[in-house]
Design a protein around this motif. Structure first.
Motif, PDB file in Angstrom:
ATOM      1  N   VAL A 113     138.011   8.155 -57.160  1.00 58.43           N
ATOM      2  CA  VAL A 113     138.301   8.817 -58.438  1.00 58.43           C
ATOM      3  C   VAL A 113     138.232   7.803 -59.583  1.00 58.43           C
ATOM      4  CG1 VAL A 113     140.084   9.985 -59.801  1.00 58.43           C
ATOM      5  CG2 VAL A 113     139.680  10.671 -57.424  1.00 58.43           C
ATOM      6  N   LEU A 114     138.765   6.610 -59.356  1.00 56.02           N
ATOM      7  CA  LEU A 114     138.736   5.583 -60.408  1.00 56.02           C
ATOM      8  C   LEU A 114     137.289   5.190 -60.745  1.00 56.02           C
ATOM      9  CD1 LEU A 114     141.760   3.375 -59.252  1.00 56.02           C
ATOM     10  CD2 LEU A 114     141.692   4.927 -61.234  1.00 56.02           C
ATOM     11  N   ASP A 115     136.429   5.210 -59.740  1.00 57.45           N
ATOM     12  CA  ASP A 115     135.011   4.910 -59.981  1.00 57.45           C
ATOM     13  C   ASP A 115     134.243   6.123 -60.492  1.00 57.45           C
ATOM     14  OD1 ASP A 115     135.263   2.316 -59.186  1.00 57.45           O
ATOM     15  OD2 ASP A 115     134.615   2.674 -57.110  1.00 57.45           O
ATOM     16  N   GLY A 116     134.795   7.325 -60.244  1.00 58.63           N
ATOM     17  CA  GLY A 116     134.110   8.551 -60.630  1.00 58.63           C
ATOM     18  C   GLY A 116     134.670   9.104 -61.933  1.00 58.63           C
ATOM     19  N   ALA A 117     135.353  10.223 -61.837  1.00 59.00           N
ATOM     20  CA  ALA A 117     135.938  10.825 -63.037  1.00 59.00           C
ATOM     21  C   ALA A 117     137.236  11.532 -62.683  1.00 59.00           C
ATOM     22  CB  ALA A 117     134.970  11.823 -63.669  1.00 59.00           C
ATOM     23  N   MET A 118     138.220  11.374 -63.552  1.00 66.28           N
ATOM     24  CA  MET A 118     139.456  12.134 -63.425  1.00 66.28           C
ATOM     25  C   MET A 118     139.220  13.557 -63.952  1.00 66.28           C
ATOM     26  SD  MET A 118     141.798   9.028 -64.970  1.00 66.28           S
ATOM     27  CE  MET A 118     143.364   9.912 -65.086  1.00 66.28           C
ATOM     28  N   ARG A 119     140.133  14.455 -63.580  1.00 66.34           N
ATOM     29  CA  ARG A 119     140.061  15.826 -64.090  1.00 66.34           C
ATOM     30  C   ARG A 119     141.156  16.040 -65.126  1.00 66.34           C
ATOM     31  NH1 ARG A 119     136.208  18.441 -62.992  1.00 66.34           N
ATOM     32  NH2 ARG A 119     135.199  18.697 -60.998  1.00 66.34           N
TER      33      ARG A 119
ATOM     34  N   GLU B  20     129.525  10.685 -57.674  1.00 66.68           N
ATOM     35  CA  GLU B  20     128.457  11.682 -57.507  1.00 66.68           C
ATOM     36  C   GLU B  20     128.932  13.072 -57.913  1.00 66.68           C
ATOM     37  OE1 GLU B  20     125.371  10.695 -56.463  1.00 66.68           O
ATOM     38  OE2 GLU B  20     126.254   8.684 -56.617  1.00 66.68           O
ATOM     39  N   GLY B  21     130.165  13.161 -58.407  1.00 65.66           N
ATOM     40  CA  GLY B  21     130.677  14.450 -58.839  1.00 65.66           C
ATOM     41  C   GLY B  21     131.250  15.288 -57.718  1.00 65.66           C
ATOM     42  N   ARG B  22     131.408  14.685 -56.537  1.00 70.60           N
ATOM     43  CA  ARG B  22     131.938  15.437 -55.391  1.00 70.60           C
ATOM     44  C   ARG B  22     133.458  15.374 -55.367  1.00 70.60           C
ATOM     45  NH1 ARG B  22     127.871  12.101 -51.671  1.00 70.60           N
ATOM     46  NH2 ARG B  22     129.257  10.526 -52.549  1.00 70.60           N
ATOM     47  N   PRO B  23     134.114  16.460 -54.952  1.00 69.92           N
ATOM     48  CA  PRO B  23     135.576  16.437 -54.810  1.00 69.92           C
ATOM     49  C   PRO B  23     135.990  15.331 -53.842  1.00 69.92           C
ATOM     50  CG  PRO B  23     134.718  18.669 -54.528  1.00 69.92           C
ATOM     51  CD  PRO B  23     133.532  17.752 -54.572  1.00 69.92           C
ATOM     52  N   THR B  24     137.109  14.684 -54.126  1.00 70.23           N
ATOM     53  CA  THR B  24     137.576  13.620 -53.241  1.00 70.23           C
ATOM     54  C   THR B  24     139.079  13.462 -53.376  1.00 70.23           C
ATOM     55  OG1 THR B  24     137.360  11.275 -52.649  1.00 70.23           O
ATOM     56  CG2 THR B  24     137.214  11.801 -54.979  1.00 70.23           C
ATOM     57  N   THR B  25     139.708  12.968 -52.326  1.00 66.97           N
ATOM     58  CA  THR B  25     141.122  12.608 -52.401  1.00 66.97           C
ATOM     59  C   THR B  25     141.282  11.083 -52.315  1.00 66.97           C
ATOM     60  OG1 THR B  25     141.373  12.810 -50.004  1.00 66.97           O
ATOM     61  CG2 THR B  25     141.850  14.779 -51.314  1.00 66.97           C
ATOM     62  N   ASP B  26     140.161  10.368 -52.399  1.00 61.30           N
ATOM     63  CA  ASP B  26     140.191   8.907 -52.330  1.00 61.30           C
ATOM     64  C   ASP B  26     140.444   8.340 -53.728  1.00 61.30           C
ATOM     65  OD1 ASP B  26     139.636   6.343 -50.872  1.00 61.30           O
ATOM     66  OD2 ASP B  26     138.026   6.257 -52.353  1.00 61.30           O
ATOM     67  N   ALA B  27     141.559   7.634 -53.861  1.00 60.02           N
ATOM     68  CA  ALA B  27     141.959   7.164 -55.191  1.00 60.02           C
ATOM     69  C   ALA B  27     140.912   6.238 -55.801  1.00 60.02           C
ATOM     70  CB  ALA B  27     143.315   6.462 -55.100  1.00 60.02           C
ATOM     71  N   ALA B  28     140.383   5.315 -54.994  1.00 63.90           N
ATOM     72  CA  ALA B  28     139.379   4.371 -55.511  1.00 63.90           C
ATOM     73  C   ALA B  28     138.130   5.120 -55.971  1.00 63.90           C
ATOM     74  CB  ALA B  28     139.027   3.349 -54.439  1.00 63.90           C
TER      75      ALA B  28
END
Lengths: 342, 342
Positions: free
Chosen positions: B223-229, B213-221
């Motif tokens: 990030v893998l489902d979302g987007a890396m920076r 959803e584009g929200r900041p996260t520290t959850d590795a899974a």
């Protein structure tokens, strides 16, 4: 940096600004060719809202000339040491005229060979690199540019200056549109930004630099006396080293450490070299050129569709405004400029 | 990533490791030429302590082959579309053999013209880029390499994947010494590092990525489902875009978005192109070559004198150790490797 004071300035067309810049540069001793080339860069900066690289640089250029840092009537000499390489010896003059002399040869070689390099040697720098890569993109070429500066920046893991602010610029032609262009310092911040904070008595972020003992600090003056940091940790530091190598020893010109040593405390602009690479997409793509350039446009669209800006988009917006309505020079800057050469 | 378990592994010489890798790669269907070239890269990674790009990649390569992502007997075809440009069509095979085919032509052209480019097209990537730039540095050439990957990384200011991890590698020859080489992803972290954190149930730093959803996260899974920076904010993002353009549309090959779309969820290695630039310092420096290369050494000395490491220094230390004493393959990895092709 934006040195414009609101509602208190002199409105000028770009033609008027160009004429003023040329006149003042000639008044401090630059030859006509140099004055024309240097004025063009300053007008481009002012036009694009990059006021720190705009007409304010008349003061910087005048200072460099009066301190004897630059040869005001240097005649750049071009040579072709290899089929894919152009070299222009700038003779100690400003870089702009050397670039103008080398540009047609670089364009020709890139078209002939598919890729070519232009080394500017023995020049004085005060400008951004985006004008160079944008000029090449205007010729349909992909371009990269690199230049060291003065040693102000510590390597990652160290605390003593070795690198300059060492910018990297890239240009990509977009038929019918402004080129995709970026140009950034490999230091965490521009030196001018730290200087502005110092004057304003404001702190800098803790990752911008260290003091002369290598200790972390948020004191702008301490960073200016100590060492700036690269952006992006060890990756930015690696890029800064690459810029030193490519636009220093590779082309037989000064590193940032050598440039600041040669300056000897005069406070002049960095001296040394610049490396520009030009690649002709047509050499790779032939008849499929426009198909593949359209795929680049799809990537740009995917970036902008999510609300992210392309590099240079603010600069291009400022340009459209300036071309339509001219620019406003802050009153105090205008007064300072009018005193140049008098 | 270091998947070695202490005191629990199989010790091998590099020659033994090379023979094992070749045998296993042939066993899963790679032609002898491909098996030799791919094995060399894996042995180099293991030798240099880059275990994530070492012999572990046998499992990744075997998986890519079994999923039909790679053409195991592709015959690379070289062409010379311009005097300074070599193109190798890899025919859908692994990139290593295509590079081997193009390397002699690239070296020749760089020496003839001063600068040249090698485009690898239609290849599958799983390796680092430092082997390529180091090979060119071994020929006395300065080198740059770029490749996109799969679209996993969001542009600065956005939150949807557009870029790959898009590495940039640079090599600088140091006569009588290991080359100055760096090779880094323009993403904030390697994707494999995020995967490791996910498996370990550990969080990732907050600037590594966002969720779907584009929200900041520290959850590795997430990030893998979302987007890396990207690393380094908008500067790293600009570099990532440059890599897409240079090693994608410029050479008529896939962007990272196109590569992941073509993969269609198979989870294969990235497909597409790679661009390698080679510059001959002798073309710029002529008889002054050794003088100016010595000035580069002075810069390296200024970095190391303050306790900062040069890029690749840990890799070269691991190499010296491996050349003298061989390497240890963790027992579980060794077992997994022995099962390949059986």
């Amino acid at each position: 940096m934006n040195i414009a004071a609101a509602g208190d300035g002199v409105r000028m067309t770009l033609d008027e600004l160009r004429e003023l810049a040329r006149k003042k540069l000639r008044a401090v001793g630059l030859s006509t060719d140099h004055a024309d080339a240097v004025a063009e860069t300053m007008v481009a900066g002012e036009r694009d809202g990059c006021t720190s690289h705009g007409i304010y640089r008349l003061l910087v250029a005048a200072s460099s000339i009066s301190r004897g840092v630059v040869v005001p009537d240097a005649v750049p000499v071009a040579s072709e040491p290899a089929k894919g390489v152009v070299r222009v010896d700038g003779g100690g003059g400003f870089a702009q005229l050397a670039f103008e002399r080398g540009l047609p040869l670089l364009v020709q070689k890139a078209r002939d060979q598919g890729i070519a390099a232009l080394a500017l040697n023995h020049v004085v720098h005060f400008a951004a690199l985006w004008p160079e890569v944008e000029r090449l993109a205007d010729h349909g070429l992909v371009a990269l540019a690199f230049t060291p500066s003065h040693a102000w920046v510590a390597p990652a893991g160290g605390a003593k200056p070795v690198f300059g602010t060492n910018p990297i610029a890239f240009g990509w032609p977009r038929p019918g549109r402004e080129a995709f262009v970026f140009d950034f310092a490999t230091s965490a911040a521009a030196r001018g930004e730290i200087e502005l904070r110092r004057r304003a008595g404001e702190p800098v972020p803790g990752d911008w630099g260290v003091d002369s003992e290598g200790r972390p600090t948020t004191d702008a003056a301490a960073v200016l006396d100590g060492a700036m940091r690269t952006f992006g940790g060890h990756k930015g530091s690696a890029l800064a080293a690459m810029v030193e190598l490519l636009a220093g020893p590779l082309i037989g010109d000064l590193t940032s450490a050598e440039s600041i040593a040669l300056d000897g405390g005069r406070g002049g602009s960095p001296m040394g070299g610049e490396l520009i690479l030009a690649i002709d997409p047509a050499a790779f793509l032939g008849a499929a050129l426009s198909d593949h350039m359209a795929r680049a446009e799809a990537m740009f669209a995917a970036i902008e569709a999510q609300g992210a800006r392309l590099p240079s988009s603010r600069r291009y917006a400022a340009r459209r405004e300036s071309l339509a309505n001219g620019v406003t020079i802050p009153a105090r800057l205008y007064d300072d400029i009018m005193r140049i050469g008098e």
